[in-house]
Motif scaffolding. Structure first.
Motif, PDB file in Angstrom:
ATOM      1  N   ILE A  88       0.834  -1.208   0.000  1.00 59.58           N
ATOM      2  CA  ILE A  88       0.000   0.000   0.000  1.00 59.58           C
ATOM      3  C   ILE A  88       0.866   1.253   0.000  1.00 59.58           C
ATOM      4  CG2 ILE A  88      -1.665   1.330   1.365  1.00 59.58           C
ATOM      5  CD1 ILE A  88      -2.797  -1.438   2.273  1.00 59.58           C
ATOM      6  N   THR A  89       1.894   1.265   0.826  1.00 58.25           N
ATOM      7  CA  THR A  89       2.795   2.425   0.892  1.00 58.25           C
ATOM      8  C   THR A  89       3.485   2.655  -0.436  1.00 58.25           C
ATOM      9  OG1 THR A  89       3.139   1.992   3.243  1.00 58.25           O
ATOM     10  CG2 THR A  89       4.703   3.466   2.171  1.00 58.25           C
ATOM     11  N   SER A  90       3.903   1.584  -1.095  1.00 58.23           N
ATOM     12  CA  SER A  90       4.601   1.750  -2.374  1.00 58.23           C
ATOM     13  C   SER A  90       3.665   2.274  -3.459  1.00 58.23           C
ATOM     14  CB  SER A  90       5.250   0.431  -2.815  1.00 58.23           C
ATOM     15  OG  SER A  90       4.279  -0.532  -3.158  1.00 58.23           O
ATOM     16  N   LEU A  91       2.392   1.889  -3.416  1.00 66.97           N
ATOM     17  CA  LEU A  91       1.419   2.433  -4.366  1.00 66.97           C
ATOM     18  C   LEU A  91       1.225   3.933  -4.129  1.00 66.97           C
ATOM     19  CD1 LEU A  91      -1.288  -0.400  -4.377  1.00 66.97           C
ATOM     20  CD2 LEU A  91       0.445   0.055  -6.118  1.00 66.97           C
ATOM     21  N   LEU A  92       1.090   4.312  -2.869  1.00 67.15           N
ATOM     22  CA  LEU A  92       0.935   5.736  -2.535  1.00 67.15           C
ATOM     23  C   LEU A  92       2.204   6.521  -2.876  1.00 67.15           C
ATOM     24  CD1 LEU A  92      -0.936   5.406   0.887  1.00 67.15           C
ATOM     25  CD2 LEU A  92      -1.896   6.109  -1.317  1.00 67.15           C
ATOM     26  N   PHE A  93       3.357   5.958  -2.565  1.00 67.26           N
ATOM     27  CA  PHE A  93       4.647   6.590  -2.876  1.00 67.26           C
ATOM     28  C   PHE A  93       4.775   6.805  -4.382  1.00 67.26           C
ATOM     29  CE2 PHE A  93       9.186   6.072  -3.983  1.00 67.26           C
ATOM     30  CZ  PHE A  93       9.726   7.140  -3.265  1.00 67.26           C
ATOM     31  N   SER A  94       4.379   5.813  -5.159  1.00 63.11           N
ATOM     32  CA  SER A  94       4.473   5.912  -6.618  1.00 63.11           C
ATOM     33  C   SER A  94       3.567   7.005  -7.169  1.00 63.11           C
ATOM     34  CB  SER A  94       4.126   4.572  -7.265  1.00 63.11           C
ATOM     35  OG  SER A  94       5.063   3.598  -6.882  1.00 63.11           O
ATOM     36  N   LEU A 119      11.630   2.866  -3.107  1.00 67.61           N
ATOM     37  CA  LEU A 119      11.126   2.848  -1.731  1.00 67.61           C
ATOM     38  C   LEU A 119      11.695   1.657  -0.965  1.00 67.61           C
ATOM     39  CD1 LEU A 119       9.270   4.070   0.443  1.00 67.61           C
ATOM     40  CD2 LEU A 119       7.454   2.599  -0.454  1.00 67.61           C
ATOM     41  N   LEU A 120      11.779   0.507  -1.626  1.00 73.55           N
ATOM     42  CA  LEU A 120      12.336  -0.684  -0.982  1.00 73.55           C
ATOM     43  C   LEU A 120      13.787  -0.452  -0.558  1.00 73.55           C
ATOM     44  CD1 LEU A 120      11.968  -3.628  -0.103  1.00 73.55           C
ATOM     45  CD2 LEU A 120      12.726  -4.301  -2.396  1.00 73.55           C
ATOM     46  N   LEU A 121      14.555   0.235  -1.393  1.00 74.22           N
ATOM     47  CA  LEU A 121      15.942   0.563  -1.016  1.00 74.22           C
ATOM     48  C   LEU A 121      15.977   1.407   0.250  1.00 74.22           C
ATOM     49  CD1 LEU A 121      17.648   1.304  -4.442  1.00 74.22           C
ATOM     50  CD2 LEU A 121      18.044  -0.634  -2.927  1.00 74.22           C
ATOM     51  N   VAL A 123      13.672   1.479   2.608  1.00 71.21           N
ATOM     52  CA  VAL A 123      13.211   0.625   3.714  1.00 71.21           C
ATOM     53  C   VAL A 123      14.333  -0.305   4.172  1.00 71.21           C
ATOM     54  CG1 VAL A 123      11.639  -1.262   4.313  1.00 71.21           C
ATOM     55  CG2 VAL A 123      10.772   0.756   3.126  1.00 71.21           C
ATOM     56  N   ILE A 124      15.023  -0.937   3.228  1.00 72.55           N
ATOM     57  CA  ILE A 124      16.116  -1.844   3.591  1.00 72.55           C
ATOM     58  C   ILE A 124      17.250  -1.069   4.252  1.00 72.55           C
ATOM     59  CG2 ILE A 124      17.942  -3.317   2.635  1.00 72.55           C
ATOM     60  CD1 ILE A 124      15.855  -4.343   0.612  1.00 72.55           C
ATOM     61  N   ALA A 125      17.581   0.103   3.729  1.00 69.46           N
ATOM     62  CA  ALA A 125      18.638   0.924   4.328  1.00 69.46           C
ATOM     63  C   ALA A 125      18.269   1.295   5.763  1.00 69.46           C
ATOM     64  CB  ALA A 125      18.871   2.176   3.491  1.00 69.46           C
ATOM     65  N   LYS A 126      17.010   1.660   5.983  1.00 70.14           N
ATOM     66  CA  LYS A 126      16.548   1.986   7.337  1.00 70.14           C
ATOM     67  C   LYS A 126      16.687   0.783   8.260  1.00 70.14           C
ATOM     68  CE  LYS A 126      12.663   1.236   8.981  1.00 70.14           C
ATOM     69  NZ  LYS A 126      12.675   0.469  10.219  1.00 70.14           N
ATOM     70  N   ASP A 127      16.292  -0.389   7.771  1.00 73.49           N
ATOM     71  CA  ASP A 127      16.358  -1.601   8.586  1.00 73.49           C
ATOM     72  C   ASP A 127      17.794  -2.006   8.905  1.00 73.49           C
ATOM     73  OD1 ASP A 127      13.637  -1.737   8.696  1.00 73.49           O
ATOM     74  OD2 ASP A 127      13.435  -3.529   7.453  1.00 73.49           O
ATOM     75  N   VAL A 128      18.705  -1.774   7.988  1.00 76.76           N
ATOM     76  CA  VAL A 128      20.111  -2.167   8.197  1.00 76.76           C
ATOM     77  C   VAL A 128      20.827  -1.171   9.098  1.00 76.76           C
ATOM     78  CG1 VAL A 128      22.324  -2.454   7.016  1.00 76.76           C
ATOM     79  CG2 VAL A 128      20.267  -3.483   6.052  1.00 76.76           C
ATOM     80  N   VAL A 129      20.567   0.110   8.906  1.00 75.28           N
ATOM     81  CA  VAL A 129      21.301   1.149   9.626  1.00 75.28           C
ATOM     82  C   VAL A 129      20.750   1.389  11.028  1.00 75.28           C
ATOM     83  CG1 VAL A 129      21.890   3.620   9.623  1.00 75.28           C
ATOM     84  CG2 VAL A 129      22.032   2.291   7.507  1.00 75.28           C
ATOM     85  N   PHE A 130      19.438   1.427  11.169  1.00 77.98           N
ATOM     86  CA  PHE A 130      18.827   1.749  12.453  1.00 77.98           C
ATOM     87  C   PHE A 130      18.272   0.504  13.121  1.00 77.98           C
ATOM     88  CE2 PHE A 130      18.275   5.568   9.791  1.00 77.98           C
ATOM     89  CZ  PHE A 130      19.052   6.456  10.528  1.00 77.98           C
TER      90      PHE A 130
END
Length: 139
Positions: A88-94, A119-121, A123-130
């Motif tokens: 849903i977020t990716s549809l809204l982001f797009s 957006l996935l990049l 999200v993954i960066a957020k998950d890896v860094v924080f």
């Protein structure tokens, strides 16, 4: 160049699968996410067909092969709740990015898979860094 539509999602799926392979229920996670996606596409097709009073193939007008393959390729990365949230977020982001980039993008179509991948990049960066609440299953 058309074969990249098939090769890239296979690479993404394989990478996601191996990054999250520590889960005992990895195949169950993938199956549930694919089932959700298929039900969503089926309901979208049904709605559009009923609205147009005849069968309407969403892949001819609204949804591309790359979009389909992208959303299936990322299924190993999320539990169902987070997959739905990301979908849903990716549809809204797009949609938002389409309006922001309207001056530079001259096509009438939205590059859904590309913007969702962006957006996935993030999200993954957020998950890896924080170490705050993770969305993906990547640890």
């Amino acid at each position: 160049m058309r074969h990249i539509h098939v090769v890239l999602p296979i690479v993404v799926f394989s990478t996601a699968y191996f990054l999250t392979n520590y889960l005992q229920s990895n195949l169950k996670v993938i199956s549930v996410n694919v089932l959700f996606f298929c039900i969503t596409i089926a309901l979208l097709t049904l709605y559009m067909s009923l609205k147009n009073k005849g069968f309407l193939n969403p892949f001819q007008n609204y949804f591309g092969l790359g979009d389909l393959l992208f959303y299936i390729a990322i299924t190993p990365l999320f539990l169902l709740y987070n997959y739905v949230l990301f979908f849903i977020t990716s549809l809204l982001f797009s949609i938002v990015m389409q309006f922001v980039l309207l001056k530079w993008i001259k096509k009438d179509s939205v590059p859904l898979a590309g913007l969702s991948a962006l957006l996935l990049l993030f999200v993954i960066a957020k998950d890896v860094v924080f170490s705050v609440q993770k969305i993906t299953l990547i640890r």
